[in-house]
Design a protein around this motif. Structure first.
Motif, PDB file in Angstrom:
ATOM      1  N   THR A  89       0.957  -1.246  -0.061  1.00  0.00           N
ATOM      2  CA  THR A  89       0.040   0.076   0.162  1.00  0.00           C
ATOM      3  C   THR A  89       0.906   1.295  -0.022  1.00  0.00           C
ATOM      4  N   ILE A  90       0.231   2.503  -0.416  1.00  0.00           N
ATOM      5  CA  ILE A  90       1.054   3.541  -0.464  1.00  0.00           C
ATOM      6  C   ILE A  90       1.270   4.109   1.115  1.00  0.00           C
ATOM      7  N   GLU A  91       0.157   3.866   1.888  1.00  0.00           N
ATOM      8  CA  GLU A  91       0.325   4.231   3.212  1.00  0.00           C
ATOM      9  C   GLU A  91       1.885   3.521   4.070  1.00  0.00           C
ATOM     10  N   LYS A  92       1.935   2.185   3.873  1.00  0.00           N
ATOM     11  CA  LYS A  92       2.829   1.471   4.205  1.00  0.00           C
ATOM     12  C   LYS A  92       4.260   1.706   3.532  1.00  0.00           C
ATOM     13  N   ALA A  93       4.126   2.148   2.337  1.00  0.00           N
ATOM     14  CA  ALA A  93       5.453   2.443   1.462  1.00  0.00           C
ATOM     15  C   ALA A  93       6.073   3.915   1.974  1.00  0.00           C
ATOM     16  N   ILE A  94       5.210   4.826   2.254  1.00  0.00           N
ATOM     17  CA  ILE A  94       5.764   6.219   2.569  1.00  0.00           C
ATOM     18  C   ILE A  94       7.235   6.310   3.324  1.00  0.00           C
ATOM     19  N   PRO A  95       7.083   5.830   4.400  1.00  0.00           N
ATOM     20  CA  PRO A  95       8.382   5.875   5.242  1.00  0.00           C
ATOM     21  C   PRO A  95       9.661   5.251   4.675  1.00  0.00           C
ATOM     22  N   ASP A  96       9.265   4.158   3.897  1.00  0.00           N
ATOM     23  CA  ASP A  96      10.325   3.489   3.172  1.00  0.00           C
ATOM     24  C   ASP A  96      10.930   4.655   1.968  1.00  0.00           C
ATOM     25  N   ILE A  97       9.734   5.112   1.241  1.00  0.00           N
ATOM     26  CA  ILE A  97      10.159   5.908   0.262  1.00  0.00           C
ATOM     27  C   ILE A  97      11.039   7.234   0.795  1.00  0.00           C
ATOM     28  N   GLU A  98      10.643   7.688   1.933  1.00  0.00           N
ATOM     29  CA  GLU A  98      11.416   8.733   2.353  1.00  0.00           C
ATOM     30  C   GLU A  98      12.700   8.528   2.777  1.00  0.00           C
ATOM     31  N   GLU A  99      13.237   7.196   3.158  1.00  0.00           N
ATOM     32  CA  GLU A  99      14.377   7.013   3.385  1.00  0.00           C
ATOM     33  C   GLU A  99      15.350   6.574   2.174  1.00  0.00           C
ATOM     34  N   SER A 100      14.620   5.955   1.345  1.00  0.00           N
ATOM     35  CA  SER A 100      15.456   5.262  -0.061  1.00  0.00           C
ATOM     36  C   SER A 100      15.410   6.405  -1.163  1.00  0.00           C
ATOM     37  N   SER A 101      14.803   7.463  -1.288  1.00  0.00           N
ATOM     38  CA  SER A 101      14.720   8.348  -2.289  1.00  0.00           C
ATOM     39  C   SER A 101      14.829   7.754  -3.626  1.00  0.00           C
ATOM     40  N   PRO A 102      13.966   6.988  -4.190  1.00  0.00           N
ATOM     41  CA  PRO A 102      13.683   6.262  -5.092  1.00  0.00           C
ATOM     42  C   PRO A 102      13.910   7.323  -6.292  1.00  0.00           C
ATOM     43  N   VAL A 103      14.202   6.818  -7.590  1.00  0.00           N
ATOM     44  CA  VAL A 103      14.300   7.822  -8.850  1.00  0.00           C
ATOM     45  C   VAL A 103      12.933   7.611  -9.458  1.00  0.00           C
ATOM     46  N   ALA A 104      11.987   6.743  -9.003  1.00  0.00           N
ATOM     47  CA  ALA A 104      10.640   6.639  -9.579  1.00  0.00           C
ATOM     48  C   ALA A 104       9.886   5.883  -8.706  1.00  0.00           C
ATOM     49  N   ALA A 105       8.518   5.887  -8.862  1.00  0.00           N
ATOM     50  CA  ALA A 105       7.545   4.965  -8.191  1.00  0.00           C
ATOM     51  C   ALA A 105       6.764   4.432  -9.229  1.00  0.00           C
ATOM     52  N   VAL A 106       6.233   3.190  -9.158  1.00  0.00           N
ATOM     53  CA  VAL A 106       5.105   2.725  -9.831  1.00  0.00           C
ATOM     54  C   VAL A 106       3.862   2.336  -8.945  1.00  0.00           C
ATOM     55  N   VAL A 107       2.845   3.072  -8.880  1.00  0.00           N
ATOM     56  CA  VAL A 107       1.869   2.883  -8.018  1.00  0.00           C
ATOM     57  C   VAL A 107       0.669   2.411  -8.634  1.00  0.00           C
ATOM     58  N   ASP A 108      -0.083   1.321  -8.024  1.00  0.00           N
ATOM     59  CA  ASP A 108      -1.368   0.733  -8.502  1.00  0.00           C
ATOM     60  C   ASP A 108      -2.458   1.045  -7.421  1.00  0.00           C
ATOM     61  N   LEU A 109      -3.531   1.888  -8.255  1.00  0.00           N
ATOM     62  CA  LEU A 109      -4.332   2.366  -7.083  1.00  0.00           C
ATOM     63  C   LEU A 109      -5.464   1.136  -7.113  1.00  0.00           C
ATOM     64  N   HIS A 110      -5.306   0.431  -5.962  1.00  0.00           N
ATOM     65  CA  HIS A 110      -6.189  -0.492  -5.778  1.00  0.00           C
ATOM     66  C   HIS A 110      -7.812  -0.480  -5.892  1.00  0.00           C
ATOM     67  N   ASP A 111      -8.251   0.650  -4.892  1.00  0.00           N
ATOM     68  CA  ASP A 111      -9.521   0.874  -4.693  1.00  0.00           C
ATOM     69  C   ASP A 111     -10.067   2.262  -5.134  1.00  0.00           C
ATOM     70  N   GLY A 112      -9.038   3.308  -5.206  1.00  0.00           N
ATOM     71  CA  GLY A 112      -9.450   4.553  -5.804  1.00  0.00           C
ATOM     72  C   GLY A 112     -10.250   5.279  -4.659  1.00  0.00           C
ATOM     73  N   THR A 113     -10.300   5.004  -3.426  1.00  0.00           N
ATOM     74  CA  THR A 113     -11.081   5.747  -2.315  1.00  0.00           C
ATOM     75  C   THR A 113     -10.405   6.894  -1.996  1.00  0.00           C
ATOM     76  N   SER A 114     -11.118   7.845  -1.260  1.00  0.00           N
ATOM     77  CA  SER A 114     -10.379   9.150  -0.865  1.00  0.00           C
ATOM     78  C   SER A 114      -9.277   8.923   0.029  1.00  0.00           C
ATOM     79  N   GLN A 115      -9.085   7.946   0.736  1.00  0.00           N
ATOM     80  CA  GLN A 115      -7.817   7.719   1.772  1.00  0.00           C
ATOM     81  C   GLN A 115      -6.937   7.171   0.841  1.00  0.00           C
ATOM     82  N   GLU A 116      -6.876   6.367  -0.158  1.00  0.00           N
ATOM     83  CA  GLU A 116      -5.867   5.902  -1.109  1.00  0.00           C
ATOM     84  C   GLU A 116      -5.382   7.265  -1.867  1.00  0.00           C
ATOM     85  N   LEU A 117      -6.181   8.001  -2.159  1.00  0.00           N
ATOM     86  CA  LEU A 117      -5.951   9.349  -2.835  1.00  0.00           C
ATOM     87  C   LEU A 117      -5.261  10.438  -1.970  1.00  0.00           C
ATOM     88  N   SER A 118      -5.664  10.357  -0.935  1.00  0.00           N
ATOM     89  CA  SER A 118      -5.122  11.180   0.021  1.00  0.00           C
ATOM     90  C   SER A 118      -3.601  10.716   0.332  1.00  0.00           C
TER      91      SER A 118
END
Length: 107
Positions: free
Chosen positions: A33-62
């Motif tokens: 999930t995006i929510e679980k990924a954010i701390p790891d992304i902040e640490e790793s500083s990737p060159v890109a991200a590929v994100v699958d929107l699973h359900d498109g809820t307002s929480q996921e968009l947030s």
């Protein structure tokens, strides 16, 4: 090695994509999930991200919005399979760099 972050809830598909990206020279990190990924992304500083929107809820968009607001800017490719055109457009409006969109009518 260049890092790429993959956010995909389908483990089999995530493994497949990881192998493809690794064959192209990327160091791939993965999260369900995006929510679980954010701390790891902040640490790793990737060159890109590929994100699958699973359900498109307002929480996921947030959470997607939080991703686009991170200090280290990087391209975000969003896949929005089986989402409504409205959800797909919202992802672009939030700051997704690129969108791969298919509706269930395309199957």
């Amino acid at each position: 090695m260049v890092s790429l972050f993959l956010i995909e809830n389908d483990l089999d598909f995530a493994v497949c994509l990881t192998r493809i990206f690794e064959a192209e020279g990327f160091d791939v990190r993965w999260s369900e999930t995006i929510e679980k990924a954010i701390p790891d992304i902040e640490e790793s500083s990737p060159v890109a991200a590929v994100v699958d929107l699973h359900d498109g809820t307002s929480q996921e968009l947030s959470h997607l919005s939080r991703l686009t607001d991170l200090e280290d800017k990087f391209p975000i490719l969003v896949t929005a399979h089986y989402q409504t055109p409205d959800i797909a457009c919202k992802a672009l409006g939030i700051g997704a760099t690129c969108l791969l969109y298919t509706s269930d009518a395309a199957d």
